[in-house]
Structure formats: structure tokens, C-alpha cells
Design a protein around this motif. Structure first.
Motif: not given
Length: 95
Positions: A81, A60, A56-58, A88, A54, A84-85
Motif C-alpha cells: 500500500a 482495492d 484506498t489501496t487497502h 498513485e 494509501h 502503490q500509494s
């Protein structure tokens, strides 16, 4: 030597520093400040992985200040996020 899932994420993001913190709040999972990712060690292990993905989505995709949880942009960023997380996480667990 086998790496943990969290170590694999750390390797994917060498520019980030991951810190374990103990926050006695069941609603706190973690957050990112600059290049520092804080993960609540008092949550279950699977939550560490979810939180790392979560945050690392922020890293990116989000460049705004997300500290105000009532701002519309923050709510949109958090929703993105979260979704997307989850995507992932599924990919990560399949490998």
C-alpha cells in the motif's frame, strides 16, 4: 467550483466515507474500517492526500484483517500500500 485533491479521491470512491479525526499522535495518519476511511486532521494537508491514497489501496487490494501490525501478511500489505500509494500520488499530482 474547484475541487480539492481529497474531494477528487472521495469522488473516485463513492462507496467509501471519509472522516476527519484529530489524533494527537505523530505516528497516526489514518486507517480504514470497512467503508470508513479515517484521516488524521492534525497531520499536514499533503499527508491527508497520501493517507487517502494509501487507505484506498487497502480497500482495492486487501481483504484481510490488518489490525495486527506484527503479522507477516499485514507487513506485506502495508509495504504494498505504501509503494502503490506513492505511484498513485505521482499520477494524481501530474493531472
Amino acid at each position: 467550483m474547484c475541487m480539492t485533491d481529497l474531494e477528487k479521491i472521495e469522488d473516485m470512491y463513492p462507496e467509501l466515507r471519509f472522516w476527519g479525526v484529530e489524533v494527537k499522535n505523530p505516528h497516526y495518519h489514518g486507517h480504514i474500517e470497512g467503508n470508513d476511511v479515517y484521516i488524521n486532521l492534525l497531520q499536514p494537508d499533503i499527508d491527508w492526500l497520501k493517507t487517502a491514497l494509501h487507505e484506498t489501496t487497502h480497500y482495492d487490494f486487501n481483504y484481510d484483517d490488518l489490525s495486527n501490525q506484527h503479522r507477516y501478511r499485514t507487513m506485506l500489505a502495508e509495504g504494498f500500500a505504501r509503494r502503490q500509494s506513492e505511484i498513485e500520488l505521482k499520477k494524481f499530482l501530474l493531472n
